[in-house]
Design an enzyme around this catalytic site. Structure first.
Site, PDB file in Angstrom:
ATOM      1  N   ASP A  71       0.863  -1.190   0.000  1.00  0.00           N
ATOM      2  CA  ASP A  71       0.000   0.000   0.000  1.00  0.00           C
ATOM      3  C   ASP A  71       0.901   1.242   0.000  1.00  0.00           C
ATOM      4  O   ASP A  71       1.862   1.332   0.757  1.00  0.00           O
ATOM      5  CB  ASP A  71      -0.898  -0.008   1.248  1.00  0.00           C
ATOM      6  CG  ASP A  71      -2.026   1.003   1.148  1.00  0.00           C
ATOM      7  OD1 ASP A  71      -3.188   0.587   1.216  1.00  0.00           O
ATOM      8  OD2 ASP A  71      -1.740   2.225   1.011  1.00  0.00           O
ATOM      9  N   ILE A  72       0.587   2.205  -0.862  1.00  0.00           N
ATOM     10  CA  ILE A  72       1.439   3.384  -1.035  1.00  0.00           C
ATOM     11  C   ILE A  72       1.320   4.364   0.141  1.00  0.00           C
ATOM     12  O   ILE A  72       2.188   5.215   0.336  1.00  0.00           O
ATOM     13  CB  ILE A  72       1.113   4.082  -2.387  1.00  0.00           C
ATOM     14  CG1 ILE A  72       2.315   4.841  -2.919  1.00  0.00           C
ATOM     15  CG2 ILE A  72      -0.115   4.940  -2.295  1.00  0.00           C
ATOM     16  CD1 ILE A  72       3.499   3.995  -3.276  1.00  0.00           C
TER      17      ILE A  72
ATOM     18  N   GLU B 116     -12.370   3.738  -1.136  1.00  0.00           N
ATOM     19  CA  GLU B 116     -11.558   4.629  -1.976  1.00  0.00           C
ATOM     20  C   GLU B 116     -11.379   4.050  -3.381  1.00  0.00           C
ATOM     21  O   GLU B 116     -11.529   4.773  -4.366  1.00  0.00           O
ATOM     22  CB  GLU B 116     -10.194   4.845  -1.300  1.00  0.00           C
ATOM     23  CG  GLU B 116      -9.297   5.815  -2.033  1.00  0.00           C
ATOM     24  CD  GLU B 116      -7.899   5.888  -1.403  1.00  0.00           C
ATOM     25  OE1 GLU B 116      -7.763   5.718  -0.173  1.00  0.00           O
ATOM     26  OE2 GLU B 116      -6.945   6.104  -2.163  1.00  0.00           O
TER      27      GLU B 116
ATOM     28  N   HIS C 250     -10.033  -5.417  -2.643  1.00  0.00           N
ATOM     29  CA  HIS C 250      -8.671  -5.606  -2.139  1.00  0.00           C
ATOM     30  C   HIS C 250      -8.724  -5.927  -0.653  1.00  0.00           C
ATOM     31  O   HIS C 250      -9.498  -5.329   0.096  1.00  0.00           O
ATOM     32  CB  HIS C 250      -7.793  -4.380  -2.401  1.00  0.00           C
ATOM     33  CG  HIS C 250      -8.415  -3.078  -2.005  1.00  0.00           C
ATOM     34  ND1 HIS C 250      -9.386  -2.459  -2.754  1.00  0.00           N
ATOM     35  CD2 HIS C 250      -8.216  -2.275  -0.932  1.00  0.00           C
ATOM     36  CE1 HIS C 250      -9.752  -1.343  -2.174  1.00  0.00           C
ATOM     37  NE2 HIS C 250      -9.060  -1.201  -1.048  1.00  0.00           N
TER      38      HIS C 250
ATOM     39  N   HIS D 119      -6.715  -5.709   2.760  1.00  0.00           N
ATOM     40  CA  HIS D 119      -5.592  -5.056   3.444  1.00  0.00           C
ATOM     41  C   HIS D 119      -4.988  -6.064   4.415  1.00  0.00           C
ATOM     42  O   HIS D 119      -5.707  -6.615   5.267  1.00  0.00           O
ATOM     43  CB  HIS D 119      -6.080  -3.867   4.292  1.00  0.00           C
ATOM     44  CG  HIS D 119      -6.600  -2.698   3.521  1.00  0.00           C
ATOM     45  ND1 HIS D 119      -5.833  -1.584   3.241  1.00  0.00           N
ATOM     46  CD2 HIS D 119      -7.823  -2.447   2.985  1.00  0.00           C
ATOM     47  CE1 HIS D 119      -6.561  -0.696   2.569  1.00  0.00           C
ATOM     48  NE2 HIS D 119      -7.771  -1.190   2.410  1.00  0.00           N
TER      49      HIS D 119
HETATM   50  P1  5GP Z   1      -9.906   1.510   0.528  1.00  0.00           P
HETATM   51  O1  5GP Z   1     -10.489   1.523  -0.876  1.00  0.00           O
HETATM   52  O2  5GP Z   1      -9.866   0.116   1.088  1.00  0.00           O
HETATM   53  O3  5GP Z   1     -10.563   2.480   1.435  1.00  0.00           O
HETATM   54  O4  5GP Z   1      -8.401   1.993   0.435  1.00  0.00           O
HETATM   55  C1  5GP Z   1      -7.636   1.929  -0.730  1.00  0.00           C
HETATM   56  C2  5GP Z   1      -6.178   1.741  -0.367  1.00  0.00           C
HETATM   57  O5  5GP Z   1      -5.434   1.729  -1.585  1.00  0.00           O
HETATM   58  C3  5GP Z   1      -5.593   2.860   0.509  1.00  0.00           C
HETATM   59  O6  5GP Z   1      -4.987   2.280   1.659  1.00  0.00           O
HETATM   60  C4  5GP Z   1      -4.584   3.558  -0.411  1.00  0.00           C
HETATM   61  O7  5GP Z   1      -3.425   3.993   0.270  1.00  0.00           O
HETATM   62  C5  5GP Z   1      -4.260   2.488  -1.427  1.00  0.00           C
HETATM   63  N1  5GP Z   1      -3.921   3.036  -2.746  1.00  0.00           N
HETATM   64  C6  5GP Z   1      -4.661   3.932  -3.447  1.00  0.00           C
HETATM   65  N2  5GP Z   1      -4.057   4.211  -4.624  1.00  0.00           N
HETATM   66  C7  5GP Z   1      -2.927   3.459  -4.650  1.00  0.00           C
HETATM   67  C8  5GP Z   1      -1.883   3.322  -5.615  1.00  0.00           C
HETATM   68  O8  5GP Z   1      -1.867   3.938  -6.683  1.00  0.00           O
HETATM   69  N3  5GP Z   1      -0.871   2.471  -5.305  1.00  0.00           N
HETATM   70  C9  5GP Z   1      -0.847   1.756  -4.135  1.00  0.00           C
HETATM   71  N4  5GP Z   1       0.202   0.932  -3.933  1.00  0.00           N
HETATM   72  N5  5GP Z   1      -1.807   1.867  -3.206  1.00  0.00           N
HETATM   73  C10 5GP Z   1      -2.843   2.718  -3.453  1.00  0.00           C
END
Ligand code: 5GP
Length: 130
Positions: free
Chosen positions: A29-30, A88, A93, A95
């Site tokens: 995760d970035i 987001e 995905h 975590h």
């Molecule tokens: P969620 O959709 O579960 O709320 O969170 C999405 C996750 O994807 C976040 O923790 C965010 O940091 C990660 N994320 C979003 N865009 C990117 C990206 O371009 N590259 C990576 N490696 N992680 C990402």
């Protein structure tokens, strides 16, 4: 239009890759909650976890377990936590987050890492994949 995670899987956007097979892809995760925070993604583009077909759901859990065991072996932590949110990025995905306390699970406490640190962490975890 492809999701950002499909672009990562296809190599159009770079990632710190941890593992890949025919159906799944894992990468750091970035914006990590903790060092070693990893995302496991099905290559099939589906938004919501519970909309996955049974086989892909079970496959994602098995793949995440394999990656989680490697994280536990590589990163010093109390345990690896697993959570699915998806508010987001609309592409399922898992975590996998090395936890030392509740703050690591909240998504409000973030760790800042350099590209060199991300590279070293990914190498360390990759070396423990069985
Ligand atoms: P969620 O959709 O579960 O709320 O969170 C999405 C996750 O994807 C976040 O923790 C965010 O940091 C990660 N994320 C979003 N865009 C990117 C990206 O371009 N590259 C990576 N490696 N992680 C990402």
């Amino acid at each position: 239009m492809s999701t950002i995670f499909t672009k990562i899987i296809n190599g159009e956007i770079p990632s710190y890759k941890i593992a890949e097979d025919d159906d799944f892809y894992a990468f750091l995760d970035i914006n990590p909650n903790a060092v070693g925070h990893t995302l496991c993604v099905p290559k099939k583009e589906v938004d919501r976890l519970l909309d996955l077909d049974e086989e892909t759901y079970q496959g994602l859990m098995a793949f995440s377990r394999k990656v989680g065991l490697a994280i536990e072996a590589a990163i010093s932590c109390n345990r690896v936590g697993m959570t699915v949110i998806g508010l987001e990025v609309p592409h399922v995905h898992v975590h996998l987050i090395p936890l030392n306390g509740m703050q690591d699970a909240t998504f409000q406490h973030k760790v800042s890492l350099s590209p060199e640190e991300f590279t070293a962490i990914a190498e360390k975890i990759r070396a423990k994949i069985q």
